[in-house]
Each structure stands twice: as structure tokens, then as C-alpha cells.
Design a protein around this motif. Structure first.
Motif, PDB file in Angstrom:
ATOM      1  N   PHE A 200       0.813  -1.210   0.000  1.00  0.00           N
ATOM      2  CA  PHE A 200       0.000   0.000   0.000  1.00  0.00           C
ATOM      3  C   PHE A 200       0.853   1.268   0.000  1.00  0.00           C
ATOM      4  CE2 PHE A 200      -2.627  -3.224   2.224  1.00  0.00           C
ATOM      5  CZ  PHE A 200      -3.662  -3.299   1.306  1.00  0.00           C
ATOM      6  N   SER A 201       2.049   1.209   0.588  1.00  0.00           N
ATOM      7  CA  SER A 201       2.872   2.406   0.773  1.00  0.00           C
ATOM      8  C   SER A 201       3.868   2.640  -0.357  1.00  0.00           C
ATOM      9  CB  SER A 201       3.623   2.312   2.106  1.00  0.00           C
ATOM     10  OG  SER A 201       4.405   1.131   2.156  1.00  0.00           O
ATOM     11  N   ASN A 202       3.847   1.804  -1.390  1.00  0.00           N
ATOM     12  CA  ASN A 202       4.669   2.000  -2.594  1.00  0.00           C
ATOM     13  C   ASN A 202       6.171   2.003  -2.306  1.00  0.00           C
ATOM     14  OD1 ASN A 202       2.304   2.228  -4.045  1.00  0.00           O
ATOM     15  ND2 ASN A 202       2.357   4.461  -4.184  1.00  0.00           N
ATOM     16  N   ASP A 203       6.615   1.197  -1.339  1.00  0.00           N
ATOM     17  CA  ASP A 203       8.040   1.127  -1.038  1.00  0.00           C
ATOM     18  C   ASP A 203       8.656  -0.213  -1.413  1.00  0.00           C
ATOM     19  OD1 ASP A 203       6.891  -0.490   0.862  1.00  0.00           O
ATOM     20  OD2 ASP A 203       7.801   0.505   2.595  1.00  0.00           O
ATOM     21  N   GLY A 204       7.903  -1.040  -2.151  1.00  0.00           N
ATOM     22  CA  GLY A 204       8.411  -2.335  -2.576  1.00  0.00           C
ATOM     23  C   GLY A 204       8.311  -3.426  -1.536  1.00  0.00           C
ATOM     24  N   VAL A 205       7.609  -3.150  -0.438  1.00  0.00           N
ATOM     25  CA  VAL A 205       7.481  -4.105   0.669  1.00  0.00           C
ATOM     26  C   VAL A 205       6.000  -4.366   0.929  1.00  0.00           C
ATOM     27  CG1 VAL A 205       7.889  -4.456   3.131  1.00  0.00           C
ATOM     28  CG2 VAL A 205       9.650  -3.381   1.715  1.00  0.00           C
ATOM     29  N   ALA A 206       5.642  -5.614   1.189  1.00  0.00           N
ATOM     30  CA  ALA A 206       4.249  -5.970   1.443  1.00  0.00           C
ATOM     31  C   ALA A 206       3.780  -5.445   2.797  1.00  0.00           C
ATOM     32  CB  ALA A 206       4.075  -7.487   1.390  1.00  0.00           C
ATOM     33  N   ASP A 207       2.568  -4.913   2.824  1.00  0.00           N
ATOM     34  CA  ASP A 207       1.893  -4.466   4.035  1.00  0.00           C
ATOM     35  C   ASP A 207       0.686  -5.371   4.273  1.00  0.00           C
ATOM     36  OD1 ASP A 207       3.653  -2.133   4.023  1.00  0.00           O
ATOM     37  OD2 ASP A 207       2.411  -1.403   2.382  1.00  0.00           O
ATOM     38  N   ILE A 208      -0.004  -5.177   5.405  1.00  0.00           N
ATOM     39  CA  ILE A 208      -1.120  -6.058   5.766  1.00  0.00           C
ATOM     40  C   ILE A 208      -2.316  -5.225   6.216  1.00  0.00           C
ATOM     41  CG2 ILE A 208      -1.863  -8.019   7.172  1.00  0.00           C
ATOM     42  CD1 ILE A 208       1.120  -8.490   7.829  1.00  0.00           C
ATOM     43  N   PHE A 209      -3.471  -5.492   5.632  1.00  0.00           N
ATOM     44  CA  PHE A 209      -4.728  -4.932   6.123  1.00  0.00           C
ATOM     45  C   PHE A 209      -5.492  -6.053   6.812  1.00  0.00           C
ATOM     46  CE2 PHE A 209      -9.172  -3.762   6.040  1.00  0.00           C
ATOM     47  CZ  PHE A 209      -9.160  -2.398   6.311  1.00  0.00           C
ATOM     48  N   ILE A 210      -5.900  -5.818   8.067  1.00  0.00           N
ATOM     49  CA  ILE A 210      -6.617  -6.821   8.855  1.00  0.00           C
ATOM     50  C   ILE A 210      -8.076  -6.391   8.997  1.00  0.00           C
ATOM     51  CG2 ILE A 210      -6.760  -8.058  11.044  1.00  0.00           C
ATOM     52  CD1 ILE A 210      -4.178  -8.686   9.735  1.00  0.00           C
ATOM     53  N   ALA A 211      -8.990  -7.259   8.570  1.00  0.00           N
ATOM     54  CA  ALA A 211     -10.426  -7.012   8.699  1.00  0.00           C
ATOM     55  C   ALA A 211     -10.921  -7.584  10.025  1.00  0.00           C
ATOM     56  CB  ALA A 211     -11.173  -7.652   7.533  1.00  0.00           C
ATOM     57  N   THR A 212     -11.494  -6.727  10.864  1.00  0.00           N
ATOM     58  CA  THR A 212     -11.962  -7.150  12.186  1.00  0.00           C
ATOM     59  C   THR A 212     -13.486  -7.168  12.244  1.00  0.00           C
ATOM     60  OG1 THR A 212     -11.940  -4.923  13.112  1.00  0.00           O
ATOM     61  CG2 THR A 212      -9.898  -6.171  13.230  1.00  0.00           C
TER      62      THR A 212
ATOM     63  N   PHE B  49     -24.005  -6.250  18.466  1.00  0.00           N
ATOM     64  CA  PHE B  49     -22.663  -5.957  18.957  1.00  0.00           C
ATOM     65  C   PHE B  49     -22.092  -4.736  18.243  1.00  0.00           C
ATOM     66  CE2 PHE B  49     -23.481 -10.515  19.110  1.00  0.00           C
ATOM     67  CZ  PHE B  49     -23.223 -10.801  20.449  1.00  0.00           C
ATOM     68  N   ASN B  50     -21.148  -4.107  18.903  1.00  0.00           N
ATOM     69  CA  ASN B  50     -20.422  -2.996  18.300  1.00  0.00           C
ATOM     70  C   ASN B  50     -19.336  -3.520  17.367  1.00  0.00           C
ATOM     71  OD1 ASN B  50     -21.862  -0.991  19.777  1.00  0.00           O
ATOM     72  ND2 ASN B  50     -20.538  -1.363  21.549  1.00  0.00           N
ATOM     73  N   GLY B  51     -19.026  -2.713  16.360  1.00  0.00           N
ATOM     74  CA  GLY B  51     -17.932  -3.059  15.470  1.00  0.00           C
ATOM     75  C   GLY B  51     -16.585  -2.801  16.118  1.00  0.00           C
ATOM     76  N   GLN B  52     -15.521  -3.234  15.433  1.00  0.00           N
ATOM     77  CA  GLN B  52     -14.163  -3.039  15.913  1.00  0.00           C
ATOM     78  C   GLN B  52     -13.334  -2.322  14.859  1.00  0.00           C
ATOM     79  OE1 GLN B  52     -12.948  -7.114  17.214  1.00  0.00           O
ATOM     80  NE2 GLN B  52     -13.088  -6.279  19.271  1.00  0.00           N
ATOM     81  N   PRO B  53     -12.200  -1.749  15.240  1.00  0.00           N
ATOM     82  CA  PRO B  53     -11.376  -1.020  14.265  1.00  0.00           C
ATOM     83  C   PRO B  53     -10.534  -1.963  13.423  1.00  0.00           C
ATOM     84  CG  PRO B  53     -10.383  -0.889  16.444  1.00  0.00           C
ATOM     85  CD  PRO B  53     -11.706  -1.586  16.625  1.00  0.00           C
ATOM     86  N   ASP B  54     -10.588  -1.799  12.095  1.00  0.00           N
ATOM     87  CA  ASP B  54      -9.684  -2.530  11.220  1.00  0.00           C
ATOM     88  C   ASP B  54      -8.257  -2.033  11.443  1.00  0.00           C
ATOM     89  OD1 ASP B  54     -11.760  -3.994  10.048  1.00  0.00           O
ATOM     90  OD2 ASP B  54     -12.126  -2.449   8.542  1.00  0.00           O
ATOM     91  N   ARG B  55      -7.297  -2.816  11.008  1.00  0.00           N
ATOM     92  CA  ARG B  55      -5.896  -2.481  11.202  1.00  0.00           C
ATOM     93  C   ARG B  55      -5.145  -2.449   9.864  1.00  0.00           C
ATOM     94  NH1 ARG B  55      -6.704  -0.195  15.417  1.00  0.00           N
ATOM     95  NH2 ARG B  55      -6.277  -1.060  17.491  1.00  0.00           N
ATOM     96  N   LEU B  56      -4.270  -1.456   9.722  1.00  0.00           N
ATOM     97  CA  LEU B  56      -3.358  -1.392   8.584  1.00  0.00           C
ATOM     98  C   LEU B  56      -1.941  -1.414   9.137  1.00  0.00           C
ATOM     99  CD1 LEU B  56      -2.798  -1.036   5.553  1.00  0.00           C
ATOM    100  CD2 LEU B  56      -2.758   1.429   5.956  1.00  0.00           C
ATOM    101  N   LEU B  57      -1.166  -2.428   8.749  1.00  0.00           N
ATOM    102  CA  LEU B  57       0.188  -2.618   9.238  1.00  0.00           C
ATOM    103  C   LEU B  57       1.159  -2.425   8.086  1.00  0.00           C
ATOM    104  CD1 LEU B  57      -0.427  -5.826  11.387  1.00  0.00           C
ATOM    105  CD2 LEU B  57      -0.690  -3.436  12.053  1.00  0.00           C
ATOM    106  N   ILE B  58       2.047  -1.436   8.218  1.00  0.00           N
ATOM    107  CA  ILE B  58       3.016  -1.122   7.178  1.00  0.00           C
ATOM    108  C   ILE B  58       4.314  -1.863   7.479  1.00  0.00           C
ATOM    109  CG2 ILE B  58       4.321   0.709   6.031  1.00  0.00           C
ATOM    110  CD1 ILE B  58       1.309   0.781   5.494  1.00  0.00           C
ATOM    111  N   GLY B  59       4.785  -2.644   6.503  1.00  0.00           N
ATOM    112  CA  GLY B  59       5.970  -3.465   6.699  1.00  0.00           C
ATOM    113  C   GLY B  59       7.255  -2.743   6.366  1.00  0.00           C
ATOM    114  N   ASP B  60       8.361  -3.200   7.002  1.00  0.00           N
ATOM    115  CA  ASP B  60       9.670  -2.609   6.722  1.00  0.00           C
ATOM    116  C   ASP B  60      10.569  -3.547   5.919  1.00  0.00           C
ATOM    117  OD1 ASP B  60      10.491  -4.549   8.513  1.00  0.00           O
ATOM    118  OD2 ASP B  60      11.219  -3.151  10.036  1.00  0.00           O
TER     119      ASP B  60
END
Length: 617
Positions: free
Chosen positions: A239-251, A279-290
Motif C-alpha cells: 500500500f505504501s509504494n516502497d516495494g514491501v508488502a503491508d497487511i490490512f486486517i479485517a476485524t 454488537f459494536n464493530g471493531q477497528p480494522d488495522r493497517l500494518l506497514i511493513g519494513d
């Protein structure tokens, strides 16, 4: 750009003939583009030299663990010839037998009698090449069980594809012990070492499994940003266009044994699973990899919504600008559509785009999602498998971030509204050039009032890139047998160019449906490997130029429900049509053009190389 490893001669396309060991060859080709790998990576110790020499340390470990792996890969000549003028097509599948596929069951703990919403989600599976032999293996989320008011993990299952049968591999041989009641698996090369890794999502968080390069994985590590969340699915992409895979987590929602209200069937007496509306929803997560396997939580900086009931997510370049966008399928609330702004943040275009709601303007309960150019106009369209009494949704890309719900125009809305759709995928199952749709279905409650708990598979055949017709209803077809469907992944288990289907129902054996489509046309499958892009280059696309039309496939991250399909891109070429050109578009705008590529074969294409390479069958 017009330089390739193919040279047209007498109506044929020729490829430089070289022989390599498959796993070593793919890894060294990628490493040569990246200047080597990290010091701790096994192949860094192997030194240089021709890949046909003795295998390096990592491959010796593979040979020890997988002693029967295929030894040689030899490039051969391909042909652009096609069959007769009339095409004979029939979508037909065969279920693999007990001798071909071990008995593996993902469970949900129903036997304990708790009757919780946790039990309704089931689990998925992933197709990935664990051992570098060129065949898609399977990793299956085992689901879970219950102790005394506590959710407990079941074992993750690993099935190794020998090319003729699948064999079960003990979890302790290749994986560490998980702590999660499991749902989803997302695959990518998350530390840029040339080997596929995966993220395991479940109740209580998400775990990272890094491939050790020898067919096994390092001990799992909990992703800190996801701890104590109910994580269901994930999509990996740069997602960050740096050539490294990132992770989006659906909660999903904030259920727990402490927040577990009693719910009942329509009779008001019988206990049943609760609706997510309670129930209430939860926040999704976006994790940027190095690039080393470490990740930073960037959800707030990227404007990710904090209220979600997400079950499915797919990452793709929806506006073809080189950035990876996201579509999130939410349960009983509006789906989210995120536009990536130059690798810096997301813009929520859900309302503006029209892709978040039904044709009536109301939210659906969405589970499985996918992206594909179903109508052949070059623009990626969006698909969502929804709940009963709701139409499955297909959103046609109109350009400029406008999507139109065309479920009625395409015949999708004519499907009886009795199905609860989960795992789903676009694929050209009949090899006629356009993308069909498969959906596995099953109810979320034990005592439904309007439809069955166990439901049959749906196969929607694409008619002339304009209309979908439900097929697969033959009583003898494996599609007709009802299942409590959840996970679904695409693979080509026998390397015949026909996309097969892997299924992970709830409390029922995992299945593989082998595609036996009857066609006198041709096929071509493509594997893309990134260098400047992430190694799994989500957003890169391949165009196949035929005489009368252009077929487009894009590499995606996530998709389906809680499952990961093979990274292979499949093309069917109808009889009477010849392939004029193959065009690869990488996310940074670089292109590779190959004139008159061969057919009835699998090609490997590496970013930055002016060649394509034949893979074995």
C-alpha cells in the motif's frame, strides 16, 4: 518495449532452453534482481553459480523434508496454434477422492452447546507453494473448540501436493503452535526473502508465520496491533509504494463470553446464534511493513475507519493509477471503498462511489468479495457475496471512482434469495475468455426460518461478458451437494491450466473440485514476480490481446472469504481465436510486451526482465 525471450519462427514461439531446479531457480532469479537477500536467509549462504548446480542449503533442507520433489525444470517450445472454428465448452468438475485428498475437517466447537456468534464464521484455507516444487499446497485454518467459557485453537492443517495426491504433514513438522481460534489466512512474501509467508487471523488477534526457506516456518508471532481483536480476514499488498508488502486486517465485532446475550430462533424458545446487530464493530488495522517482517500500525494515519464489522477484504488497483486500493465487505453495515492516495493515506470513497450499498441504497450483509474485469472494458469491477433476502452484488466500474450496481442488468439478481454467500472468486472456469463466478454458501444460524443450514455451491457462467447464468445444478455435479460453506480458494492442483476449487466447509471435510472443462480452445497461465515492486506484486496486470478482444487479469491481495487463492493468473483462449500479444503492466508503469506468446503452457515473468520463462506441467 519490444524485447522478449520469445522469437517468432514458422508460426511458433521459441524460448531459450535452460534447465533449473524449480525452487532454486525461482529464488535465484528473484535474488539477482534484488542484489541478494538478508544474511539470515538460508539461500544467502548458497553462493553464486548456475542454478543447475548442487542445491544450496535451503534446498537441501527442502529435499530432506520433501524427498520426492520433482527434480528438473526444462523449458520447451510453445505454439500459438488453436483448434477448430466451433468451440465446445462444458463446465464440469470432479471431486478428489479420499485416496487423493486426506480427511481434514475445520471445526467450530458446536458440540459444546454454547451457541455463540463465534461459531457462525467458520474458517478458510490458502493455496501456496510451501516447498518450491511448483505445485500449490494447502494450509487450512483448523477453526477451534471450547473449554470452560473460553475459545481454544485447533491444529492448523498442512497438505502437501505431490503432483498426483495430497499428503498430510504434521503441524509440528512445519508450523509452531497457534493460540488462536482460527478463521482466515492471507499469503504474501512479508519479509522479502523470496519465500511465501502467511498471516493467520482469528478470535483474539492475528499471527505472523514467516517461511524459514526449508519448507517450514519460524515460530508464530502475534501482531501487536491486532492483539485482543476479533480478526477474520486479511489482504496483503504494498500500500505504501516502497516495494514491501503491508497487511490490512479485517476485524469483526466485540463479542466475548462476558458480552454474550441469549438469542433465540423464531420460536422464541430454541437457543441460536446471535446477529452481529447486537454488537459494536471493531477497528480494522493497517500494518506497514519494513521488509524484515516487522510492522507498524498505521490505521489512524491512513484514515482507516474505526467502526467495522468486516468479513471480507480485497486489495487491487481499482483506478489503474499504480496505487493499491481496498474494498472491505462489512456485515449488516455499509461496505468500505478506500482510494489510495499516492501511497500515503486512504480516502474513503464509499458514499461517493456507490459501491457500499445495494441497488436500493441500503447496506447488505457482505461476506466474500472479489475484483475482476467481468465485462471486458479494461476496468476492474467489484463483486460481493451477501446474505439471504439480499441480492449478491456486482458493481460495474464506470471510471472516475463511480460504480454502478448492475446485479439486475447482469442476471445476478435473478438468483433465488435463499443463499448466504461466503467464499467466492472470479475465474474463467470454462476457458472461453470471460470470468465466471463461484460462491460457496451456508447459513449462520442453526435453526433458520427461510432456508437450509447446508446449501449448494453456485456457479455463475459469464455469457458474452454481459450476463451471468446459473449453472452447475446437475444432480451428478459436486456443486449440487449441500454444504455448510465458508472458505473457498482457487488453485491449479494438477497443473493442467484449468482453475480448480478448494473448499473448507464448517464441520465437514475439506474438498478439492478438479476442473474438467471440456473445450477445444487453449489456455495460458502466468506467474508474476516483483523486484522493484513487492515480490507478490499486487496491482500488476496482464493483458492478452486476441484477434477480436483483449483479456485482462490483475494480481490481487485477499479476496474470497478468509482464504487465499493461488497467485497464478489464468486465461482461457476460445477456439478460433489466436493470441497476438501479451502485455504486462507493472504498478510503476513499466511494461513488457511479448509478441505471439505460446499457449497451453505456464509462464513465469519477472519484473525488470525482458524474458518470460516456461514452467513445468
Amino acid at each position: 518495449m519490444n524485447g522478449s525471450g520469445f522469437t517468432a519462427a514458422a508460426g511458433h514461439s521459441r524460448i531459450r532452453t535452460q534447465t533449473y531446479r524449480v525452487g532454486v531457480w525461482l529464488t535465484l532469479l528473484w535474488l539477482s534482481l534484488n542484489g541478494g537477500c538478508s544474511p539470515q536467509s538460508p539461500q544467502a549462504q548458497s553462493g553464486g553459480g548456475d542454478a543447475s548446480d548442487d542445491p544450496p542449503a535451503a534446498q537441501q533442507h527442502v529435499a530432506t523434508m520433501w524427498p520426492d520433489q520433482p527434480a528438473e525444470l526444462t523449458a520447451v517450445n510453445g505454439s500459438t496454434s488453436v483448434g477448430a472454428d466451433e468451440t465446445v465448452e462444458a463446465i464440469r468438475f470432479r471431486q478428489l477422492t479420499a485416496e487423493e485428498l486426506p480427511h481434514v475437517v475445520a471445526t467450530n466447537g458446536i458440540e459444546k452447546g454454547y451457541t455463540t456468534i463465534l461459531e457462525s464464521l467458520g474458517s478458510g484455507l490458502a493455496a501456496l507453494d510451501l516447498d518450491g516444487d511448483g505445485c500449490d499446497d494447502l494450509v487450512i485454518a483448523g477453526g477451534g473448540e471450547f473449554g470452560d467459557r473460553v475459545a481454544l485453537p485447533k491444529k492448523i492443517q498442512v497438505l502437501r501436493n505431490t503432483g498426483t495426491v495430497f499428503v498430510s504433514v504434521p503441524q509440528e513438522t512445519v508450523l509452531g503452535e497457534t493460540t488462536l481460534y482460527q478463521h482466515g489466512i492471507a499469503v504474501s512474501d512479508l519479509n522479502s526473502d523470496g519465500f511465501p509467508d502467511f498471516v493467520l487471523c482469528g478470535y483474539g488477534g492475528a499471527e505472523l508465520y514467516l517461511n524459514a526457506g526449508d519448507g517450514s516456518f519460524l515460530p508464530p508471532r502475534m501482531l501487536r496491533a491486532c492483539a485482543d481483536l476479533w480478526c477474520v480476514s486479511a489482504a496483503c499488498a504494498d500500500f505504501s509504494n516502497d516495494g514491501v508488502a503491508d497487511i490490512f486486517i479485517a476485524t469483526y465485532v466485540d463479542w466475548s463470553f462476558e458480552n454474550d446475550p441469549p438469542c433465540y430462533a423464531e420460536d422464541g424458545v430454541t437457543r441460536d446464534n446471535c446477529s452481529p446487530r447486537l454488537f459494536n464493530g471493531q477497528p480494522d488495522r493497517l500494518l506497514i511493513g519494513d521488509g524484515s517482517g516487522e510492522f507498524q500500525d498505521a490505521a489512524a494515519a491512513w484514515n482507516v475507519n474505526t467502526d467495522s464489522k468486516a468479513l471480507g477484504v480485497v486489495a487491487a488497483d481499482l483506478d489503474l493509477d499504480g496505487d493499491i486500493d481496498l474494498y472491505v465487505g462489512n456485515d449488516v453495515m455499509t461496505n468500505y471503498l478506500y482510494r489510495n492516495e499516492n501511497g500515503r493515506q486512504f480516502e474513503d470513497l464509499t458514499v461517493r462511489s456507490g459501491a457500499g450499498v445495494s441497488s436500493r441504497g441500503t447496506p447488505d450483509a457482505s461476506m466474500g468479495v472479489d475484483v475482476c474485469d467481468f465485462n471486458g472494458d479494461g476496468l476492474p469491477d467489484i463483486w460481493s457475496a451477501n446474505f439471504e433476502h439480499e441480492s449478491f452484488a456486482i458493481y460495474r466500474n464506470q471510471g472516475d471512482w463511480l460504480f454502478r450496481n448492475v446485479s439486475e442488468l447482469t442476471g445476478v439478481a435473478s438468483i433465488p434469495a435463499l443463499y448466504v454467500g461466503w467464499g467466492t472468486a472470479f475465474q474463467d472456469f470454462d476457458l472461453d475468455g470471460d470470468a465466471d463466478v463461484v460462491v460457496t454458501n451456508g447459513n449462520v444460524v442453526r435453526h433458520p426460518a427461510h432456508s437450509a443450514v447446508r446449501q449448494r455451491l453456485l456457479l455463475l457462467e459469464n455469457q458474452d461478458s454481459a450476463w451471468f447464468e446459473e449453472t452447475g445444478g446437475d444432480p451428478q455435479s459436486p456443486f449440487s451437494r449441500p454444504r455448510e460453506g465458508r472458505g473457498l480458494a482457487i488453485l491449479d492442483w494438477n497443473l493442467d491450466g484449468r482453475p480448480d476449487i478448494a473448499l473448507s466447509p464448517v464441520n465437514e471435510p475439506v474438498e478439492i473440485l478438479e476442473n474438467q472443462a471440456d473445450t477445444d480452445g487453449s489456455w495460458l497461465s502466468i506467474q508474476l514476480i516483483g523486484s522493484k515492486s513487492a515480490r507478490h506484486p499486487v496491482g500488476a496486470s496482464v493483458e492478452l490481446h486476441l484477434q477480436e478482444r483483449v483479456l485482462t487479469r490483475q494480481l490481487k491481495g485477499g479476496g474470497s472469504y478468509a482464504s487465499s487463492s493461488t497467485t497464478t493468473l489464468f486465461f482461457g483462449i476460445p477456439s478460433g481465436e489466436s493470441v497476438q500479444q501479451l502485455l504486462v503492466r507493472w504498478s510503476d508503469g513499466e511494461q513488457l510486451q511479448i509478441e505471439q506468446p505460446p499457449v497451453n503452457c505456464s509462464l513465469l515473468i519477472l519484473e525488470g526482465r525482458a524474458q518470460a520463462y516456461l514452467l513445468p506441467r
